[in-house]
Design a protein around this motif. Structure first.
Motif, PDB file in Angstrom:
ATOM      1  N   GLN A 132       0.829  -1.210   0.000  1.00 21.89           N
ATOM      2  CA  GLN A 132       0.000   0.000   0.000  1.00 21.89           C
ATOM      3  C   GLN A 132       0.863   1.260   0.000  1.00 21.89           C
ATOM      4  OE1 GLN A 132      -2.249  -0.986   3.529  1.00 21.89           O
ATOM      5  NE2 GLN A 132      -4.100  -1.434   2.339  1.00 21.89           N
ATOM      6  N   SER A 133       1.981   1.213   0.708  1.00 18.84           N
ATOM      7  CA  SER A 133       2.895   2.361   0.713  1.00 18.84           C
ATOM      8  C   SER A 133       3.456   2.624  -0.677  1.00 18.84           C
ATOM      9  CB  SER A 133       4.047   2.116   1.698  1.00 18.84           C
ATOM     10  OG  SER A 133       3.569   1.974   3.016  1.00 18.84           O
ATOM     11  N   GLU A 134       3.822   1.551  -1.388  1.00 16.66           N
ATOM     12  CA  GLU A 134       4.352   1.699  -2.749  1.00 16.66           C
ATOM     13  C   GLU A 134       3.283   2.216  -3.701  1.00 16.66           C
ATOM     14  OE1 GLU A 134       7.458   1.520  -3.726  1.00 16.66           O
ATOM     15  OE2 GLU A 134       8.028   1.113  -1.649  1.00 16.66           O
ATOM     16  N   GLN A 135       2.054   1.731  -3.546  1.00 20.44           N
ATOM     17  CA  GLN A 135       0.950   2.210  -4.392  1.00 20.44           C
ATOM     18  C   GLN A 135       0.696   3.704  -4.153  1.00 20.44           C
ATOM     19  OE1 GLN A 135      -2.451  -0.248  -3.579  1.00 20.44           O
ATOM     20  NE2 GLN A 135      -1.573  -2.077  -4.517  1.00 20.44           N
ATOM     21  N   LEU A 136       0.777   4.094  -2.891  1.00 18.77           N
ATOM     22  CA  LEU A 136       0.568   5.505  -2.560  1.00 18.77           C
ATOM     23  C   LEU A 136       1.657   6.377  -3.186  1.00 18.77           C
ATOM     24  CD1 LEU A 136      -0.897   7.719  -0.925  1.00 18.77           C
ATOM     25  CD2 LEU A 136       0.606   7.155   0.998  1.00 18.77           C
ATOM     26  N   LYS A 137       2.900   5.941  -3.083  1.00 19.12           N
ATOM     27  CA  LYS A 137       4.002   6.703  -3.675  1.00 19.12           C
ATOM     28  C   LYS A 137       3.828   6.857  -5.180  1.00 19.12           C
ATOM     29  CE  LYS A 137       7.487   5.395  -0.216  1.00 19.12           C
ATOM     30  NZ  LYS A 137       8.751   4.676   0.032  1.00 19.12           N
ATOM     31  N   SER A 138       3.455   5.763  -5.834  1.00 22.35           N
ATOM     32  CA  SER A 138       3.260   5.807  -7.292  1.00 22.35           C
ATOM     33  C   SER A 138       2.131   6.756  -7.662  1.00 22.35           C
ATOM     34  CB  SER A 138       2.954   4.404  -7.823  1.00 22.35           C
ATOM     35  OG  SER A 138       4.025   3.527  -7.551  1.00 22.35           O
ATOM     36  N   ALA A 139       1.053   6.735  -6.869  1.00 23.68           N
ATOM     37  CA  ALA A 139      -0.094   7.597  -7.159  1.00 23.68           C
ATOM     38  C   ALA A 139       0.264   9.070  -7.002  1.00 23.68           C
ATOM     39  CB  ALA A 139      -1.258   7.226  -6.238  1.00 23.68           C
ATOM     40  N   ILE A 140       0.969   9.405  -5.921  1.00 25.01           N
ATOM     41  CA  ILE A 140       1.341  10.810  -5.678  1.00 25.01           C
ATOM     42  C   ILE A 140       2.335  11.297  -6.726  1.00 25.01           C
ATOM     43  CG2 ILE A 140       2.424  12.413  -4.053  1.00 25.01           C
ATOM     44  CD1 ILE A 140      -0.337  11.504  -3.190  1.00 25.01           C
ATOM     45  N   GLN A 141       3.208  10.410  -7.171  1.00 22.71           N
ATOM     46  CA  GLN A 141       4.203  10.798  -8.172  1.00 22.71           C
ATOM     47  C   GLN A 141       3.580  11.075  -9.531  1.00 22.71           C
ATOM     48  OE1 GLN A 141       7.027   7.595  -7.771  1.00 22.71           O
ATOM     49  NE2 GLN A 141       8.275   8.710  -6.271  1.00 22.71           N
ATOM     50  N   GLU A 142       2.312  10.723  -9.695  1.00 19.66           N
ATOM     51  CA  GLU A 142       1.594  11.126 -10.916  1.00 19.66           C
ATOM     52  C   GLU A 142       1.388  12.638 -10.912  1.00 19.66           C
ATOM     53  OE1 GLU A 142      -2.031   9.013 -11.524  1.00 19.66           O
ATOM     54  OE2 GLU A 142      -1.127   7.025 -11.212  1.00 19.66           O
ATOM     55  N   LEU A 143       1.292  13.234  -9.721  1.00 22.43           N
ATOM     56  CA  LEU A 143       1.164  14.686  -9.611  1.00 22.43           C
ATOM     57  C   LEU A 143       2.520  15.382  -9.672  1.00 22.43           C
ATOM     58  CD1 LEU A 143      -1.480  15.024  -6.730  1.00 22.43           C
ATOM     59  CD2 LEU A 143      -1.845  15.426  -9.165  1.00 22.43           C
ATOM     60  N   ASP A 144       3.519  14.735  -9.037  1.00 26.75           N
ATOM     61  CA  ASP A 144       4.848  15.332  -8.974  1.00 26.75           C
ATOM     62  C   ASP A 144       5.883  14.204  -8.887  1.00 26.75           C
ATOM     63  OD1 ASP A 144       7.157  16.739  -8.527  1.00 26.75           O
ATOM     64  OD2 ASP A 144       6.385  17.912  -6.847  1.00 26.75           O
ATOM     65  N   LYS A 145       6.665  14.043  -9.949  1.00 29.46           N
ATOM     66  CA  LYS A 145       7.640  12.948  -9.995  1.00 29.46           C
ATOM     67  C   LYS A 145       8.780  13.126  -9.002  1.00 29.46           C
ATOM     68  CE  LYS A 145       6.784  11.703 -14.844  1.00 29.46           C
ATOM     69  NZ  LYS A 145       7.375  11.549 -16.201  1.00 29.46           N
ATOM     70  N   THR A 146       8.987  14.368  -8.548  1.00 31.19           N
ATOM     71  CA  THR A 146      10.086  14.629  -7.607  1.00 31.19           C
ATOM     72  C   THR A 146       9.646  14.510  -6.138  1.00 31.19           C
ATOM     73  OG1 THR A 146       9.631  17.015  -7.570  1.00 31.19           O
ATOM     74  CG2 THR A 146      11.144  16.202  -9.275  1.00 31.19           C
ATOM     75  N   ALA A 147       8.437  14.064  -5.907  1.00 32.42           N
ATOM     76  CA  ALA A 147       7.899  13.984  -4.543  1.00 32.42           C
ATOM     77  C   ALA A 147       8.744  13.052  -3.670  1.00 32.42           C
ATOM     78  CB  ALA A 147       6.451  13.513  -4.577  1.00 32.42           C
ATOM     79  N   SER A 148       8.978  13.478  -2.429  1.00 32.09           N
ATOM     80  CA  SER A 148       9.683  12.637  -1.446  1.00 32.09           C
ATOM     81  C   SER A 148       8.740  12.337  -0.289  1.00 32.09           C
ATOM     82  CB  SER A 148      10.949  13.327  -0.940  1.00 32.09           C
ATOM     83  OG  SER A 148      10.641  14.551  -0.320  1.00 32.09           O
ATOM     84  N   PHE A 149       8.908  11.167   0.324  1.00 32.19           N
ATOM     85  CA  PHE A 149       7.930  10.681   1.300  1.00 32.19           C
ATOM     86  C   PHE A 149       8.586  10.379   2.645  1.00 32.19           C
ATOM     87  CE2 PHE A 149       6.548   9.694  -2.931  1.00 32.19           C
ATOM     88  CZ  PHE A 149       5.185   9.926  -2.940  1.00 32.19           C
ATOM     89  N   GLU A 150       7.828  10.682   3.707  1.00 30.62           N
ATOM     90  CA  GLU A 150       8.209  10.257   5.065  1.00 30.62           C
ATOM     91  C   GLU A 150       6.979   9.583   5.669  1.00 30.62           C
ATOM     92  OE1 GLU A 150       9.493  12.101   9.389  1.00 30.62           O
ATOM     93  OE2 GLU A 150       9.729  13.315   7.583  1.00 30.62           O
ATOM     94  N   ILE A 151       7.069   8.275   5.905  1.00 28.37           N
ATOM     95  CA  ILE A 151       5.929   7.495   6.393  1.00 28.37           C
ATOM     96  C   ILE A 151       6.209   7.024   7.819  1.00 28.37           C
ATOM     97  CG2 ILE A 151       4.467   5.481   5.995  1.00 28.37           C
ATOM     98  CD1 ILE A 151       5.184   5.620   3.043  1.00 28.37           C
ATOM     99  N   ASN A 152       5.325   7.403   8.743  1.00 32.95           N
ATOM    100  CA  ASN A 152       5.428   6.971  10.141  1.00 32.95           C
ATOM    101  C   ASN A 152       4.218   6.112  10.487  1.00 32.95           C
ATOM    102  OD1 ASN A 152       7.813   8.535  10.797  1.00 32.95           O
ATOM    103  ND2 ASN A 152       6.490  10.343  10.651  1.00 32.95           N
TER     104      ASN A 152
END
Length: 292
Positions: free
Chosen positions: A86-106
């Motif tokens: 689910q974390s990987e799916q979320l990253k892929s989805a957000i990167q559709e808006l911005d490919k340079t997006a960085s993530f911090e998941i707690n």
């Protein structure tokens, strides 16, 4: 002392309102105190809530998710723990808006959330007990009781405001409450120290004598208390305005606590001490007249 009756009424009304609100709505706990995942995303551009929510719905993660956009960032809170897929799916989805997006998941599990909640309560209680012991030894129990009522008043007011406005309570909030307790007792002790000094040289046979000593002591330290509160308030306020998202609630709690801390040191702690001390005077037996 003349204003203390109004201050007591004001504080009692706020306390009752806070208790009702806490009973009805509770606190808006952050991911630190409840199981779930908190995702902080840094972007190269601003995005809106309307852009992010469809992406979450597309990967079936919209249920129980809260989206909070910011300045070139977005915070997404989930009430359930995200697994690796689910974390990987979320990253892929957000990167559709911005490919340079960085993530911090707690992620916090249920047991860890309960443990953090217990430890937060213990830390506040232990600090209060330590303050009672110190003030009782350094001054007397009446000073200690008045001081602890004042600092618990300050801490509860901050909790009540966060409950009323549904502001998020996280670990940084607990840090802010402990800081407020320390600041509040420091301001109160300064006034109490001046009261103790004036008691040595002033007459204290009646309640009016004690009232005069208390008013004199508070007046002597009034500007010092206000200047100290104002300078710290200014720093906390601008930290709230320009600080990062991660310390915003900490700064806001500090701003609220500083205001109540200055108020309680002057209008709650000192008049309470006077009430306790006056009872000692009235309960004392009058001296027997000496026989000629």
């Amino acid at each position: 002392m003349k204003m203390s009756k109004y201050a007591f009424i004001f504080s009692i009304v706020l306390t009752i309102a806070g208790i009702i609100t806490l009973s009805a709505f509770g606190l808006n706990y952050g991911v630190d105190f409840q199981a779930g995942s908190n995702v902080d995303v840094k972007l190269s551009k601003n995005v809106t809530k309307a852009e992010v929510e469809p992406l979450l719905d597309k990967i079936h993660l919209s249920d129980g998710a809260t989206v909070a956009p910011g300045d070139k960032r977005v915070n997404i809170r989930f009430t359930k723990e995200l697994n690796e897929d689910q974390s990987e799916q979320l990253k892929s989805a957000i990167q559709e808006l911005d490919k340079t997006a960085s993530f911090e998941i707690n992620t916090v599990d249920t047991e860890m959330a309960k443990e953090l909640g217990r430890n937060a309560i213990y830390s506040v209680l232990i600090s209060c007990i330590g303050i009672i012991i110190y003030v009782s030894i350094r001054f007397e129990w009446r000073f200690a009781l008045a001081a602890i009522v004042a600092l618990l008043h300050d801490a509860f007011m901050v909790v009540a405001v966060f409950s009323i406005f549904r502001l998020e309570v996280s670990l940084t909030f607990i840090v802010a409450v402990l800081t407020i307790i320390g600041y509040s007792i420091n301001d109160t002790i300064v006034i109490f120290d001046r009261i103790r000094e004036n008691l040595r040289f002033g007459k204290q046979k009646t309640k009016d004598d004690l009232k005069a000593i208390m008013n004199k002591s508070v007046s002597q330290m009034l500007m010092r208390s206000l200047y100290t509160a104002l300078t710290v308030f200014i720093a906390a306020f601008f930290l709230f305005l320009f600080g990062g998202e991660s310390i915003k609630m900490f700064s806001l709690a500090m701003v609220i606590g500083l205001l109540f801390g200055a108020y309680s040191s002057i209008f709650i702690a000192s008049p309470l001490w006077l009430v306790f001390k006056s009872k000692q005077k009235t309960s004392a037996k009058p001296a027997k007249p000496s026989k000629a």
